[in-house]
Design an enzyme around this catalytic site. Structure first.
Site, PDB file in Angstrom:
ATOM      1  N   ALA A  48      -1.565   2.120   6.577  1.00 35.57           N
ATOM      2  CA  ALA A  48      -1.726   1.058   7.570  1.00 35.57           C
ATOM      3  C   ALA A  48      -2.644  -0.017   7.029  1.00 35.57           C
ATOM      4  O   ALA A  48      -3.410   0.209   6.091  1.00 35.57           O
ATOM      5  CB  ALA A  48      -2.298   1.641   8.873  1.00 35.57           C
ATOM      6  N   ASP A  49      -2.561  -1.176   7.649  1.00 37.92           N
ATOM      7  CA  ASP A  49      -3.486  -2.266   7.319  1.00 37.92           C
ATOM      8  C   ASP A  49      -3.759  -3.049   8.596  1.00 37.92           C
ATOM      9  O   ASP A  49      -2.868  -3.217   9.429  1.00 37.92           O
ATOM     10  CB  ASP A  49      -2.901  -3.188   6.251  1.00 37.92           C
ATOM     11  CG  ASP A  49      -3.942  -4.164   5.724  1.00 37.92           C
ATOM     12  OD1 ASP A  49      -4.893  -3.697   5.056  1.00 37.92           O
ATOM     13  OD2 ASP A  49      -3.825  -5.367   5.994  1.00 37.92           O
ATOM     14  N   THR A  50      -4.985  -3.517   8.735  1.00 34.68           N
ATOM     15  CA  THR A  50      -5.403  -4.248   9.932  1.00 34.68           C
ATOM     16  C   THR A  50      -5.986  -5.596   9.542  1.00 34.68           C
ATOM     17  O   THR A  50      -6.733  -5.695   8.563  1.00 34.68           O
ATOM     18  CB  THR A  50      -6.470  -3.447  10.709  1.00 34.68           C
ATOM     19  OG1 THR A  50      -5.925  -2.179  11.081  1.00 34.68           O
ATOM     20  CG2 THR A  50      -6.920  -4.186  11.960  1.00 34.68           C
TER      21      THR A  50
ATOM     22  N   LYS B 130       0.827  -1.206   0.000  1.00 34.37           N
ATOM     23  CA  LYS B 130       0.000   0.000   0.000  1.00 34.37           C
ATOM     24  C   LYS B 130       0.863   1.258   0.000  1.00 34.37           C
ATOM     25  O   LYS B 130       0.525   2.260  -0.648  1.00 34.37           O
ATOM     26  CB  LYS B 130      -0.924   0.003   1.219  1.00 34.37           C
ATOM     27  CG  LYS B 130      -2.064  -1.002   1.141  1.00 34.37           C
ATOM     28  CD  LYS B 130      -2.986  -0.859   2.345  1.00 34.37           C
ATOM     29  CE  LYS B 130      -4.219  -1.753   2.218  1.00 34.37           C
ATOM     30  NZ  LYS B 130      -5.149  -1.595   3.358  1.00 34.37           N
TER      31      LYS B 130
END
Length: 206
Positions: free
Chosen positions: A82-84, A61
């Site tokens: 960010a990624d969750t 990303k």
């Protein structure tokens, strides 16, 4: 008086925007356009651990956001992304594709503990050099046992959609969470303590 440094947030998530506002960070959206397949970046590789997955996706990303910033001719501002993801044992639970998938995820989480992992990456330029820093936040959440009616009602609310693991800790799901250990903001999608540390490295006051 110097202008406050701006950050380009490479996310369309309202939760991440809310969290950045909470700590007084000035940001502009650098979200993917209609010409980009952002979901394609989130495909899980066979045998991939949750930590490896969320870190890899965040890096992808970030790379896509750098290219987007250049393509759009935007100022060379620091880029934050960010990624969750949610992990139940070795299983990675992403965003549910439909109501049936949401119900299945919630049934699996019912009465059990799971992990929520959020990776954050920041890229910025200083004195002619490019710097990248990243961090991984891991928290644990335990759900109470959910009845089929509770699951159906929660899915009908629409809240599970677009959320990893099919729930939002800051929403109606809060009444089903027995125990939480770690970063509440990280479970929402942006761990503020770790994010503030990254921003300070880039010279952004928090």
């Amino acid at each position: 008086m110097h202008a406050r440094p701006r950050v380009d947030l490479a996310s369309a998530s309202p939760r991440r925007q809310e969290l950045l506002r909470q700590i007084g960070v000035d940001f502009a959206l650098l979200a993917p356009g209609s010409d980009e397949d952002a979901e394609a970046l989130e495909q899980v590789l066979r045998g991939e651990s949750a930590a490896a997955y969320v870190t890899r996706v965040t890096r992808l990303k970030l790379d896509a956001a750098v290219a987007r910033q250049i393509r759009r001719g935007l100022p060379d501002a620091p880029i934050l992304c960010a990624d969750t993801t949610v992990a139940l044992g070795r299983s990675i639970l992403g965003k549910p594709g439909d109501a049936d998938e949401a119900r299945a995820m919630l049934a699996r989480l019912s009465g059990r503990a799971h992990r929520v992992l959020t990776a954050v990456a920041l890229r910025w330029a200083r004195t002619g050099r490019l710097h990248t820093a990243e961090v991984l936040s891991t928290s644990q959440v335990r759900f109470a046992a959910l009845t089929p009616t509770q699951i159906d009602d929660y899915v009908a609310s629409g809240e599970p959609f677009g959320k990893a693991g099919a729930y939002a800790v800051q929403g109606r799901a809060a009444c089903y969470i027995q125990h939480l250990r770690g970063s509440y903001s990280g479970i929402m999608g942006l761990p503020l303590f770790e994010t503030a540390q990254l921003l300070r490295q880039a010279g952004i006051p928090v």
